[in-house]
Scaffold this motif. Structure first.
Motif, mmCIF file in Angstrom:
data_model
loop_
_atom_site.group_PDB
_atom_site.id
_atom_site.type_symbol
_atom_site.label_atom_id
_atom_site.label_comp_id
_atom_site.label_asym_id
_atom_site.label_seq_id
_atom_site.Cartn_x
_atom_site.Cartn_y
_atom_site.Cartn_z
ATOM 1 N N SER A 1 -5.675 14.365 -4.184
ATOM 2 C CA SER A 1 -6.682 14.249 -3.122
ATOM 3 C C SER A 1 -6.506 12.946 -2.354
ATOM 4 O O SER A 1 -6.551 12.925 -1.117
ATOM 5 N N TRP A 2 -6.304 11.855 -3.081
ATOM 6 C CA TRP A 2 -6.148 10.554 -2.425
ATOM 7 C C TRP A 2 -4.834 10.460 -1.667
ATOM 8 O O TRP A 2 -4.789 9.971 -0.531
ATOM 9 N N VAL A 3 -3.746 10.949 -2.273
ATOM 10 C CA VAL A 3 -2.432 10.874 -1.628
ATOM 11 C C VAL A 3 -2.419 11.651 -0.320
ATOM 12 O O VAL A 3 -1.859 11.197 0.686
ATOM 13 N N VAL A 4 -3.049 12.829 -0.306
ATOM 14 C CA VAL A 4 -3.080 13.645 0.912
ATOM 15 C C VAL A 4 -3.811 12.914 2.033
ATOM 16 O O VAL A 4 -3.391 12.967 3.197
ATOM 17 N N THR A 5 -4.897 12.216 1.706
ATOM 18 C CA THR A 5 -5.619 11.471 2.733
ATOM 19 C C THR A 5 -4.804 10.304 3.278
ATOM 20 O O THR A 5 -4.978 9.885 4.418
ATOM 21 N N GLN A 6 -3.880 9.773 2.464
ATOM 22 C CA GLN A 6 -3.078 8.625 2.877
ATOM 23 C C GLN A 6 -1.784 9.013 3.592
ATOM 24 O O GLN A 6 -1.379 8.361 4.551
ATOM 25 N N GLN A 7 -1.136 10.090 3.113
ATOM 26 C CA GLN A 7 0.210 10.411 3.592
ATOM 27 C C GLN A 7 0.362 11.792 4.225
ATOM 28 O O GLN A 7 1.430 12.112 4.722
ATOM 29 N N MET B 1 0.826 -1.207 0.000
ATOM 30 C CA MET B 1 0.000 0.000 0.000
ATOM 31 C C MET B 1 0.860 1.256 0.000
ATOM 32 O O MET B 1 0.501 2.275 -0.577
ATOM 33 N N GLU B 2 2.034 1.216 0.645
ATOM 34 C CA GLU B 2 2.917 2.369 0.706
ATOM 35 C C GLU B 2 3.442 2.738 -0.680
ATOM 36 O O GLU B 2 3.830 3.885 -0.906
ATOM 37 N N LEU B 3 3.449 1.777 -1.599
ATOM 38 C CA LEU B 3 3.994 2.025 -2.926
ATOM 39 C C LEU B 3 3.083 2.924 -3.758
ATOM 40 O O LEU B 3 3.558 3.745 -4.556
ATOM 41 N N TRP B 4 1.761 2.807 -3.578
ATOM 42 C CA TRP B 4 0.818 3.515 -4.435
ATOM 43 C C TRP B 4 0.906 5.037 -4.313
ATOM 44 O O TRP B 4 0.882 5.734 -5.340
ATOM 45 N N PRO B 5 0.976 5.616 -3.104
ATOM 46 C CA PRO B 5 1.120 7.074 -3.033
ATOM 47 C C PRO B 5 2.367 7.580 -3.756
ATOM 48 O O PRO B 5 2.300 8.589 -4.474
ATOM 49 N N ALA B 6 3.488 6.878 -3.584
ATOM 50 C CA ALA B 6 4.724 7.288 -4.262
ATOM 51 C C ALA B 6 4.583 7.151 -5.777
ATOM 52 O O ALA B 6 5.018 8.029 -6.531
ATOM 53 N N LEU B 7 3.955 6.057 -6.228
ATOM 54 C CA LEU B 7 3.762 5.846 -7.663
ATOM 55 C C LEU B 7 2.868 6.934 -8.254
ATOM 56 O O LEU B 7 3.153 7.469 -9.332
ATOM 57 N N PHE B 8 1.799 7.275 -7.547
ATOM 58 C CA PHE B 8 0.907 8.332 -8.020
ATOM 59 C C PHE B 8 1.639 9.665 -8.129
ATOM 60 O O PHE B 8 1.457 10.418 -9.090
ATOM 61 N N MET B 9 2.471 9.976 -7.140
ATOM 62 C CA MET B 9 3.179 11.261 -7.148
ATOM 63 C C MET B 9 4.207 11.312 -8.276
ATOM 64 O O MET B 9 4.404 12.362 -8.898
ATOM 65 N N VAL B 10 4.863 10.193 -8.565
ATOM 66 C CA VAL B 10 5.805 10.155 -9.687
ATOM 67 C C VAL B 10 5.051 10.358 -11.005
ATOM 68 O O VAL B 10 5.497 11.084 -11.895
ATOM 69 N N LEU B 11 3.877 9.726 -11.126
ATOM 70 C CA LEU B 11 3.058 9.897 -12.327
ATOM 71 C C LEU B 11 2.646 11.360 -12.495
ATOM 72 O O LEU B 11 2.650 11.901 -13.612
ATOM 73 N N ILE B 12 2.297 12.023 -11.391
ATOM 74 C CA ILE B 12 1.915 13.430 -11.451
ATOM 75 C C ILE B 12 3.072 14.277 -11.956
ATOM 76 O O ILE B 12 2.887 15.202 -12.760
ATOM 77 N N GLN B 13 4.289 13.961 -11.516
ATOM 78 C CA GLN B 13 5.459 14.711 -11.989
ATOM 79 C C GLN B 13 5.706 14.452 -13.478
ATOM 80 O O GLN B 13 6.139 15.342 -14.208
ATOM 81 N N VAL B 14 5.422 13.222 -13.924
ATOM 82 C CA VAL B 14 5.530 12.918 -15.356
ATOM 83 C C VAL B 14 4.501 13.737 -16.139
ATOM 84 O O VAL B 14 4.805 14.297 -17.199
ATOM 85 N N PHE B 15 3.264 13.817 -15.603
ATOM 86 C CA PHE B 15 2.237 14.641 -16.247
ATOM 87 C C PHE B 15 2.693 16.093 -16.350
ATOM 88 O O PHE B 15 2.507 16.747 -17.389
ATOM 89 N N THR B 16 3.281 16.609 -15.265
ATOM 90 C CA THR B 16 3.740 18.001 -15.246
ATOM 91 C C THR B 16 4.839 18.229 -16.274
ATOM 92 O O THR B 16 4.839 19.234 -16.993
ATOM 93 N N THR B 17 5.773 17.281 -16.358
ATOM 94 C CA THR B 17 6.856 17.392 -17.340
ATOM 95 C C THR B 17 6.305 17.422 -18.761
ATOM 96 O O THR B 17 6.698 18.252 -19.587
ATOM 97 N N GLY B 18 5.384 16.508 -19.050
ATOM 98 C CA GLY B 18 4.771 16.486 -20.370
ATOM 99 C C GLY B 18 4.045 17.776 -20.676
ATOM 100 O O GLY B 18 4.113 18.297 -21.804
#
Length: 350
Positions: A262-268, A1-18
């Protein structure tokens, strides 16, 4: 479960880069910034509406005049004025512009202290760390803006043979103007956080407030766009890179980013998303040089590391403040307050 917040945040940074790279390409190709941001936030609002109807059903009717005034102000300082960021991006480069986004938490803190919205305890370790982080971050901004230094040749550049139409704006002829616009947009976003706090007190529904702010902001930006350029062709969309950029930014960098943060903030917790800002900085800087051919210099690298170091010192101090003490009440309230900020950040322009 700890992996998903980090994975989501990395994806968000990829979105920002694109988003940064695509925006630079289409703006250099002649797409109006106001056309881009207007369509982006119209589509972004449309994609968030289902979430609002699902999680905040019936709450839209609570939108009164006072709340609308705050939403209008929020759209102005959080969407319309920060639209200048994209003009600044067109005047500079993605690798340069991405660094200014990371000074927003620092600018927010400075404004909060100046207007006595946040106490500054210089007698505590946490207070000193926050001040040091702020000074280092501001110093990094000055370095990256004023000092270039030797050009570094770390790898092959412009490997795709990118040649923008607007070569003057693209390669630094308006660098000073671009820097001023980038700083202005980031300061406006810093003010936006304070406005958001007031708006959420009047209309405490994050999904409907995001939809309303997006629509109001798109009207504001369309008005500015029409005033600056009355050519109807400016608003016509075709099956090209411009349309791809608008759809990409609306789906991935607005709607999906909003849901994921929204989901990451509720988790971490509220400070967790900001800890991944270095990922987008590194991705954007490297890909900007590799794909678009913008040079890396000693000044840009030094300034980038200073901004990131200062930001992480500051965030460490903020995270320490949010750890509940023995009484627990105030930090808990403050944590909830900053959680709303982190979630709302998903709807920002960058």
């Amino acid at each position: 479960m700890e992996l998903w917040p980090a994975l989501f945040m990395v994806l968000i940074q990829v979105f920002t880069t694109g988003q940064m790279l695509l925006t630079k390409v289409v703006v250099d190709d002649g797409l109006s910034v106001w056309t881009l941001v207007t369509y982006r936030f119209v589509l972004g609002a449309i994609f968030v509406i289902p979430l609002a109807m699902l999680f905040e059903e019936g709450k839209l009717k609570e939108l009164k005049l006072k709340a609308f005034i705050w939403i209008f102000t929020s759209a102005l300082v959080g969407f319309t004025i920060p639209g200048l960021y994209y003009i600044g991006l067109g005047d500079t480069s993605p690798g340069y512009a991405i660094n200014f986004y990371n000074i927003i938490p620092i600018a927010t803190f400075i404004l909060a202290v100046l207007f006595r919205k946040e106490p500054l305890n210089m007698k505590s370790l946490v207070g000193n760390i926050k001040v040091i982080g702020t000074l280092v971050c501001v110093g990094g901004t000055l370095v990256i803006s004023l000092y270039k230094g030797k050009v570094l040749h770390l790898w092959p550049t412009n490997i795709i043979g990118y040649h923008p139409k607007q070569t003057g704006a693209s390669f630094g002829h308006h660098h000073t103007r671009g820097t001023i616009l980038l700083i202005t947009s980031c300061l406006s976003l810093a003010v936006w956080y304070t406005v958001q706090a007031q708006m959420l007190k009047v209309f405490p529904y994050k999904y409907w407030s995001t939809v309303a702010t997006c629509f109001v902001g798109s009207i504001q930006m369309a008005t500015v766009g029409v005033v600056m350029n009355r050519d109807k062709a400016t608003w016509q969309l075709k099956w090209n890179m411009s349309l791809l950029t608008i759809v990409y930014s609306a789906i991935l960098n607005t709607a999906a980013k909003f849901v994921m943060i929204s989901w990451v903030v509720t988790q971490q917790g509220p400070t967790y998303p900001s800890m991944f800002c270095a990922v987008s900085v590194v991705f954007t800087t490297v890909l900007d040089s590799l794909l678009l051919g913008h040079d890396l210099s000693v000044g840009s690298i030094l300034g980038m590391f200073m901004i990131l170091a200062g930001l992480y010192l500051f965030l460490w101090g903020k995270r320490k403040e949010l750890v509940p003490d023995d009484t627990g009440e105030k930090p808990k309230d403050e944590s909830k307050f900053h959680s709303e900020y982190s979630i709302k950040e998903a709807g920002s322009n960058v």
